[in-house]
Scaffold this active site. Structure first.
Site, PDB file in Angstrom:
ATOM      1  N   ASP A  15      32.663  38.040  45.415  1.00  0.00           N
ATOM      2  CA  ASP A  15      33.480  39.210  45.095  1.00  0.00           C
ATOM      3  C   ASP A  15      32.576  40.445  45.225  1.00  0.00           C
ATOM      4  O   ASP A  15      31.374  40.329  45.475  1.00  0.00           O
ATOM      5  CB  ASP A  15      34.089  39.101  43.689  1.00  0.00           C
ATOM      6  CG  ASP A  15      35.318  40.005  43.547  1.00  0.00           C
ATOM      7  OD1 ASP A  15      35.495  40.905  44.392  1.00  0.00           O
ATOM      8  OD2 ASP A  15      36.096  39.830  42.600  1.00  0.00           O
TER       9      ASP A  15
HETATM   10  C1  BGC Z   1      38.206  42.394  43.283  1.00  0.00           C
HETATM   11  C2  BGC Z   1      38.680  41.453  44.354  1.00  0.00           C
HETATM   12  C3  BGC Z   1      38.943  42.229  45.617  1.00  0.00           C
HETATM   13  C4  BGC Z   1      37.680  42.938  46.022  1.00  0.00           C
HETATM   14  C5  BGC Z   1      37.792  43.704  47.311  1.00  0.00           C
HETATM   15  C6  BGC Z   1      37.059  43.252  43.745  1.00  0.00           C
HETATM   16  O1  BGC Z   1      36.743  44.246  42.831  1.00  0.00           O
HETATM   17  O2  BGC Z   1      37.835  41.652  42.153  1.00  0.00           O
HETATM   18  O3  BGC Z   1      39.818  40.764  43.925  1.00  0.00           O
HETATM   19  O4  BGC Z   1      39.403  41.369  46.613  1.00  0.00           O
HETATM   20  O5  BGC Z   1      37.328  43.841  45.004  1.00  0.00           O
HETATM   21  O6  BGC Z   1      38.554  44.822  47.204  1.00  0.00           O
END
Ligand code: BGC
Length: 768
Positions: free
Chosen positions: A303
């Site tokens: 993530d």
């Molecule tokens: C979130 C993810 C997301 C990623 C990209 C993160 O902060 O937890 O779910 O896909 O950002 O935007």
């Protein structure tokens, strides 16, 4: 093949029984041809896979270590294409997220394909969570439809729209089991239940990925967040989780296993730590379970900076250790942070890690790029595309928004609206706000062309009825009562009030958690003031989570829970209010009466002292509760405000005659159970019939009820149908002391009904 067929025919003709029977010969031939076709498909698939593996290996053998590590970097698009030209040319990136217009994705790709040594295409990723430009209800709302087929269609639409801009990878679905409505990301989930989440998550994956990943309209799905993120303590985002292995396997991992079974292309590691080990450096979950036990060879992406955040967790000293622990845990691609690109080469040179780890990660990345057909067709964007928000897309959005709405209260059957209501007051901060009704995680849709309830109702009523609109409050968090006078005056002039309240979009989603779940701002006061007018009040709540609204429940006549319903929320709500559609949504998550009850979910364990019903009227001066020592609160009922699976209809469904086909089933058999469902009311309608079981005595305590099946059944008025469920005994497996998945012989309860608290009961036994 022909020789074989000839022989078969000869054989047939020798046989007395079949002689002369051309029909039988043809029938056999038919089966044979079907067999050959299936064999061909399987064979071709294996060949396809083998071919891809060969291509991956060949390309890998040509790559330098730096090129390999470059593929493992995902960068968030910033600035302009020019700003990124050198990074791409130097092979320092394998994927971009957040590059989302057709022109940029095309130009970035052109640099990768034409100006790098090996011409490896980039893969563009985006959070297409509930639609690209046509916005569907938030996932929690979609889950309330319990309609896997429709959800798959919605995801297909999202993929068609997103791929037209060059996006080939969505960071969805989020299949974290979410049992705490304080958590802002509950909005992105399918709710509290592993079975429902598994089925609906699988439907989303199928929709995003389409029949074949090489199709230009297919995009890779990403099951997230692996794993346990939904259990963040106290519903506070990114928080610690403590999850015993049995619960991890039976609750949190279930939907991810289903995702692997339907061939999800990728997974994302989570932010939380699980029992002290951050999910992004967790060898047990990412390697032992995901790779070794489940054999997953898709792409695992971290993530956003979740790898380097392991320093903040106190699990890594520096970014070098981050890179070490993440690659050891088998994370293939790093999102946003740069520990891999900065340190993997050194770790290899120092012989701290095995080069095979990097090769394996790069293989997973290249495999996906080949599977998506990016090498043959790197430019998937359709410049100036008119694909988005087509008529058919909007129809799917409207249908799904309609089916996601849950009717929670309908006193004296006030809904659907009677023709006698000629003057309608439309009140509230969410009655006419196309942006807010979309909810969280909306980028390209952003309120564009969204139809609000006010617009839809005005159009529907035309000149037949008068609509009087007053906002009452500027937003859902507004505490200024200045607008109340207009709202009260609108109510006084009308026959009925349609009141649109709830939560603005920013109150849910990532890092948007709440400690109080009441209607924010002065909304409760607004309800009370309107109730005092004596006019019937129909409340439509739009929100990203279950709210606690017991206080207003008794003041209003009807409650429709519409979640954040998306672009077509207005027409969908208008159709339900006017009876063109009958509500059929059911809650995918338990609604608490108060925050103090959280976590509250239907599939809980029994205590040794369960409370049946609780009389809380303990007389003053009584030293101890005369009702004894059971598991309850003194100040709130033990039941939820609305149970999991709950939802009313305009019609009335009658459940009867539950029948289990056998009293005892051997391991390996199919358990069959059915009941009669009759539509006793005046509306043709859908009912979501739910099946639950309980393993009464097992080697480890099991939930008091577990959803094991559901069906959406359409019944005309007066119609009766038999609803049958079949479950294999394997589906009743639990994890024993060795964490082996086993179905243990013994007695089970089985229920069919309309929600987790209103069920017909039967029982059966599993024997060896
Ligand atoms: C979130 C993810 C997301 C990623 C990209 C993160 O902060 O937890 O779910 O896909 O950002 O935007």
């Amino acid at each position: 093949m022909f020789v074989f067929i000839r022989r078969m025919i000869k054989q047939e003709l020798k046989d007395d029984y079949y002689r002369g029977s051309m029909y039988n010969i043809l029938l056999r031939l038919k089966f044979f041809i079907i067999f050959i076709l299936i064999a061909n498909i399987v064979f071709a698939d294996t060949l396809g896979k083998e071919e891809i593996e060969n291509k991956v290996d060949t390309l890998l053998s040509k790559m330098t270590l730096q090129e390999k590590i470059g593929q493992m970097q995902q960068i968030s698009f910033w600035g302009s294409v020019e700003d990124l030209r050198e990074t791409i040319k130097n092979g320092k990136v394998g994927s971009f997220l957040n590059a989302s217009d057709a022109k940029s994705t095309y130009e970035l790709q052109k640099i990768a394909v034409e100006e790098t040594r090996l011409g490896i295409p980039l893969i563009f990723a985006r959070d297409v969570i509930h639609g690209q430009e046509t916005i569907f209800p938030i996932p929690l709302g979609q889950a309330a439809s319990w309609n896997a087929e429709l959800i798959e269609k919605a995801a297909r639409v999202a993929a068609v729209e997103a791929t037209a801009t060059g996006i080939k990878w969505t960071f969805a679905p989020m299949i974290d089991i979410s049992r705490d409505p304080r958590w802002g990301r509950v909005a992105e989930s399918c709710g509290e239940d592993p079975y429902l989440t598994s089925k609906l998550g699988a439907a989303m994956i199928k929709g995003f990925q389409g029949k074949d990943l090489t199709d230009p309209t297919s995009m890779a799905a990403c099951a997230k967040h692996f794993v346990g993120y939904g259990a963040s303590e106290a519903g506070k985002d990114y928080n610690t989780t403590f999850i015993p292995e049995r619960q991890l396997r039976e609750i949190h991992l279930k939907p991810f296993k289903e995702a692997v079974d339907v061939d999800v292309a990728s997974m994302m590691s989570a932010f939380n730590d699980i029992n002290g080990i951050p999910a992004s450096g967790n060898k047990f979950t990412l390697k032992t379970i995901l790779r070794d036990e489940w054999g997953f060879n898709g792409l695992v992406v971290s993530d956003w900076a979740s790898m380097t955040q392991m320093i903040m967790h106190g699990f890594c000293e520096d970014e070098k250790e981050v890179a070490f622990k993440s690659i050891e845990a088998n994370i293939d691609m790093e999102m946003a942070s740069t520990s891999y690109i900065d340190h993997l080469e050194t770790l290899i040179n120092e012989k701290k890690i095995d080069a095979a780890l990097i090769d394996n990660a790069v293989k997973n990345i290249l495999r996906l790029k080949y599977k998506l057909g990016l090498f043959e067709n790197p430019y998937t964007a359709i410049p100036d595309s008119k694909v988005a928000r087509q008529e058919e897309h909007l129809k799917v959005a409207e249908k799904l928004a309609g089916q996601s709405i849950v009717l929670l209260k309908n006193k004296n059957e006030i809904l659907p609206l009677s023709d006698d209501f000629k003057k309608i007051a439309v009140i509230g901060p969410l009655a006419d706000n196309a942006l807010e009704q979309n909810g969280c995680w909306v980028f390209e849709g952003f309120g564009k062309d969204g139809i609000t309830p006010l617009t839809a109702l005005k159009e529907k009523f035309g000149n037949d009825k008068e609509v009087i609109f007053a906002k009452g409050l500027k937003s859902t968090v507004d505490s200024d009562e200045d607008g109340f006078a207009d709202a009260i005056s609108a109510a006084n002039k009308s026959d009925v009030v349609l009141l649109f309240i709830g939560e603005d979009a920013f109150l849910s989603g990532e890092s948007h958690c709440r400690a109080f779940l009441n209607l924010p701002g002065a909304q409760e006061e607004l309800v009370s003031k309107l109730a005092a007018t004596g006019k019937p009040i129909i409340t439509i709540i739009m929100a990203g989570r279950p709210l606690t609204f017991e206080k207003i429940e008794s003041e209003v006549d009807a409650i429709l829970y519409a979640w954040h319903p998306g672009t077509m929320g207005g027409p969908a709500i208008a159709d339900i209010l006017t009876g063109v559609e009958t509500p059929s949504g059911k809650l995918p998550i338990t609604f608490p009466r108060s925050v103090g009850q959280i976590p509250i979910y239907y599939a809980h364990h029994n205590t040794g002292r369960p409370a049946e019903s609780v009389d809380r009227s303990v007389p003053l001066g009584t030293p101890l509760n005369p009702k004894g020592f059971a598991s309850f609160y003194l100040d709130v009922d033990i039941s939820p405000a609305y149970p999991f699976g709950y939802g009313l209809s305009y019609t009335k469904f009658d459940y009867s005659a539950i029948k289990i086909f056998k009293e005892k089933y051997k391991l390996g058999e199919i358990i069959e159970v059915e009941c009669l469902l009759k539509n006793l009311g005046n509306y043709n309608a859908d009912e979501i019939v739910q099946l639950y079981i309980r393993d009464l005595s097992a080697s480890a305590v099991q939930p008091v009820k577990l959803l094991k099946g559901f069906q959406r059944i359409h019944l005309k008025t007066d119609e009766t149908k038999t609803v049958k469920f079949s479950i294999h005994t394997d589906e009743l497996s639990i994890h024993d002391a060795e964490m082996e998945s086993v179905t243990e012989p013994g007695k089970f309860k089985i229920w069919i009904g309309s929600n987790s608290a209103d069920l017909l009961e039967s029982e059966f036994e599993i024997i060896k």
